[in-house]
Design a protein around this motif. Structure first.
Motif, short mmCIF file in Angstrom:
data_model
loop_
_atom_site.label_atom_id
_atom_site.label_comp_id
_atom_site.label_asym_id
_atom_site.label_seq_id
_atom_site.Cartn_x
_atom_site.Cartn_y
_atom_site.Cartn_z
N PRO A 37 21.52 -53.08 1.06
CA PRO A 37 20.48 -52.27 1.70
C PRO A 37 19.33 -53.09 2.26
N MET A 38 19.16 -54.35 1.73
CA MET A 38 18.18 -55.29 2.26
C MET A 38 18.82 -56.67 2.23
N GLU A 84 27.91 -52.14 -10.73
CA GLU A 84 27.16 -52.71 -9.60
C GLU A 84 27.79 -52.30 -8.28
N LEU A 85 29.13 -52.39 -8.19
CA LEU A 85 29.83 -52.01 -6.96
C LEU A 85 29.72 -50.51 -6.73
N GLY A 86 29.82 -49.71 -7.80
CA GLY A 86 29.75 -48.26 -7.66
C GLY A 86 28.42 -47.78 -7.14
N ARG A 87 27.33 -48.36 -7.64
CA ARG A 87 26.00 -47.97 -7.16
C ARG A 87 25.83 -48.31 -5.69
N ALA A 88 26.28 -49.50 -5.30
CA ALA A 88 26.16 -49.92 -3.90
C ALA A 88 27.04 -49.07 -3.00
N LEU A 89 28.21 -48.68 -3.48
CA LEU A 89 29.12 -47.85 -2.71
C LEU A 89 28.54 -46.46 -2.47
N LEU A 90 27.95 -45.88 -3.50
CA LEU A 90 27.33 -44.56 -3.35
C LEU A 90 26.18 -44.62 -2.34
N GLU A 91 25.34 -45.64 -2.44
CA GLU A 91 24.20 -45.79 -1.53
C GLU A 91 24.67 -45.91 -0.08
N GLY A 106 17.62 -50.72 -5.51
CA GLY A 106 18.67 -50.73 -4.50
C GLY A 106 18.72 -49.47 -3.65
N TYR A 107 18.01 -48.42 -4.08
CA TYR A 107 18.01 -47.15 -3.35
C TYR A 107 16.69 -46.91 -2.61
N GLU A 108 15.86 -47.93 -2.56
CA GLU A 108 14.56 -47.78 -1.89
C GLU A 108 14.72 -47.41 -0.42
N ARG A 109 15.63 -48.08 0.27
CA ARG A 109 15.85 -47.78 1.69
C ARG A 109 16.38 -46.36 1.87
N LEU A 110 17.32 -45.96 1.03
CA LEU A 110 17.87 -44.61 1.12
C LEU A 110 16.78 -43.56 0.86
N ARG A 111 15.93 -43.83 -0.12
CA ARG A 111 14.84 -42.88 -0.42
C ARG A 111 13.91 -42.71 0.77
N GLN A 112 13.74 -43.76 1.54
CA GLN A 112 12.87 -43.70 2.71
C GLN A 112 13.55 -43.01 3.89
N GLU A 113 14.85 -43.34 4.12
CA GLU A 113 15.54 -42.83 5.29
C GLU A 113 16.14 -41.44 5.08
N ALA A 114 16.57 -41.15 3.85
CA ALA A 114 17.18 -39.84 3.56
C ALA A 114 16.77 -39.39 2.16
N PRO A 115 15.52 -38.96 2.01
CA PRO A 115 15.01 -38.62 0.67
C PRO A 115 15.75 -37.49 -0.03
N ASN A 116 16.47 -36.66 0.72
CA ASN A 116 17.20 -35.54 0.11
C ASN A 116 18.68 -35.84 -0.08
N ILE A 164 27.58 -44.89 1.30
CA ILE A 164 28.17 -43.64 1.77
C ILE A 164 27.09 -42.63 2.15
N LEU A 165 26.10 -42.48 1.29
CA LEU A 165 25.05 -41.50 1.55
C LEU A 165 24.21 -41.87 2.77
N ARG A 166 24.03 -43.14 3.02
CA ARG A 166 23.16 -43.56 4.13
C ARG A 166 23.89 -43.62 5.46
N HIS A 167 25.19 -43.98 5.44
CA HIS A 167 25.91 -44.16 6.70
C HIS A 167 26.88 -43.02 7.03
N LEU A 168 27.23 -42.21 6.04
CA LEU A 168 28.15 -41.10 6.28
C LEU A 168 27.44 -39.80 5.88
N PRO A 169 26.53 -39.32 6.72
CA PRO A 169 25.63 -38.22 6.33
C PRO A 169 26.29 -36.87 6.10
N HIS A 170 27.55 -36.71 6.50
CA HIS A 170 28.20 -35.41 6.34
C HIS A 170 29.23 -35.40 5.21
N VAL A 171 29.20 -36.44 4.40
CA VAL A 171 30.13 -36.55 3.28
C VAL A 171 29.46 -36.04 2.00
#
Length: 404
Positions: free
Chosen positions: A171-172, A20-27, A62-72, A29-36
């Motif tokens: 994320p929400m 649970e923590l790992g999934r949230a951590l990955l989300e 849990g990745y719905e927001r990420l899919r919308q803001e950074a689909p790639n 990082i990808l959403r707030h640290l775009p160059h990592v």
């Protein structure tokens, strides 16, 4: 150097991504640290390849927001076949060569011995953040290692967590995907055993994630030559305050179970309340469903709730004296903008928080059919006594008139 500047263009290793923590951590990082760039070690399992398992994570709510803001964003994640319990993480020579450029590592769940041993061979490693459980200790829990076997020469941020609860904002607001003890208590799913006057040992999962990211940054910035311990913060309330603040949420978004909500330290009273107000209505409801040829649901829901609340028992029934100076200092080291994006200490409206948790729980953890059934049966339990009393009075009056 600020947190975002320090992380820019880094390659980070993430182990335990399926937790649970790992999934949230990955989300995060990808959403707030775009160059990592994130390197993930996981193994093929249950007929799913490592890539399939990652795609399944990305497809989760849990990745719905990420899919919308950074689909790639998934393109910045590289997967490697490995096993966290094996020497060198069971990586092949080619994969180990690809990981030599790692400068930050996060271990988000499970035994960490093999992970830390592997990290010792990473030449450019600046810090490694390790998630741990704060409830392994008795007495005062200081900000020092306590019987934890850690390499003395690694820049480790050992982050000890209390119970991890639903998200505060990201994320929400209130987001929850796995139904566990803190969530069950907040949404009034059943009666819990414990001392309600004690501190609520719960941290929202997004605050836990922020603590991991910020702790790794601070250790890397300070060039720490030995492990640094962070005891993560908790909600600023007692169990009793948490339950009281959840009343409006329980009325607005009721959980589909029976019982008297709350917490008691009287074991016998707790057993009686659970037996007569949770187990017995669940049994009677399932009998009624069976007689109607419907699928029995309520005992299974009862078991789910009791198992969740059982995880609170050993924690809510005693106090935990914990030193937390370092996380407060860590919060002050962040810039004003980063305190908003990566807060490790938050002052929150508990009632609003629990209201969001109850709404999210209904959306992600509750079957709509059982919710409707529970409302109907609760209404029956409320109306039936009144109908019986009315029928008795009518019968008594009729019998009296006949006697006269």
């Amino acid at each position: 150097m600020s947190l975002c500047e320090w992380y820019a263009d880094r390659a980070v290793l993430l182990t335990g991504v399926t937790s649970e923590l790992g999934r949230a951590l990955l989300e995060k990082i990808l959403r707030h640290l775009p160059h990592v760039t994130v390197y993930v070690v996981l193994r093929s399992r249950n007929g799913l390849s490592k890539e399939d398992r990652l795609k399944k994570i990305f497809a989760s709510p849990g990745y719905e927001r990420l899919r919308q803001e950074a689909p790639n964003a998934i393109s910045r994640v590289k997967t490697f076949e490995g096993n966290l319990l094996c020497e060198n993480l069971d990586l092949n020579a080619e994969d180990k060569a690809s990981l030599k450029g790692i400068s930050v590592a996060f271990h988000a769940g499970g035994p960490y011995d093999a992970v830390l041993e592997y990290c010792q061979d990473l030449p450019g490693l600046r810090s490694v953040a390790v998630a741990s459980n704060i409830f392994k200790f008795r007495g005062k829990i200081a900000e020092t290692t306590q019987n934890e076997k850690l390499p003395a020469d690694l820049p480790i941020a050992l982050v000890r967590f209390p119970l991890i609860g639903p998200a505060h904002k990201e994320p929400m607001p209130g987001f929850v995907e796995i139904f566990k003890g803190p969530t069950a208590l907040m949404v009034g799913a059943g009666h819990a055993y414990g001392d309600s006057s004690l501190q609520a040992e719960v941290i929202p999962i997004d605050i836990a994630v922020n603590t991991m990211i910020a702790a790794a940054w601070e250790v890397g910035m300070s060039n720490a030559a030995k492990p640094v311990v962070y005891n993560a913060a908790t909600l600023d309330c007692t169990w009793e305050e948490l339950i009281k603040k959840s009343r409006r949420a329980n009325w607005t978004f009721p959980y589909p179970s029976f019982g008297i909500r709350g917490m008691t330290s009287n074991a016998l009273l707790c057993w009686i309340l659970v037996l007569f107000f949770e187990w017995l209505p669940s049994v009677l409801s399932d009998i009624a469903l069976a007689l109607c040829g419907r699928k029995q649901r309520f005992l299974a829901e009862y078991d789910k709730v009791r198992n969740a609340l059982l995880s609170l028992k050993s924690i809510s029934s005693r106090s935990w004296s914990t030193e937390r100076n370092r996380v407060y200092l860590l919060q002050k080291r962040l810039t004003a903008k980063e305190q908003d994006a990566f807060p490790v200490i938050v002052e929150m409206d508990i009632e609003a928080y629990v209201l969001c948790v109850a709404a999210a729980t209904q959306k992600h953890c509750v079957n709509e059919n059982i919710l409707t059934l529970t409302k109907t049966i609760r209404l029956f339990f409320l109306i039936a006594p009144a109908v019986l009393v009315f029928a008795y009075i009518a019968f008594f009056n009729s019998h009296t008139r006949k006697v006269r």
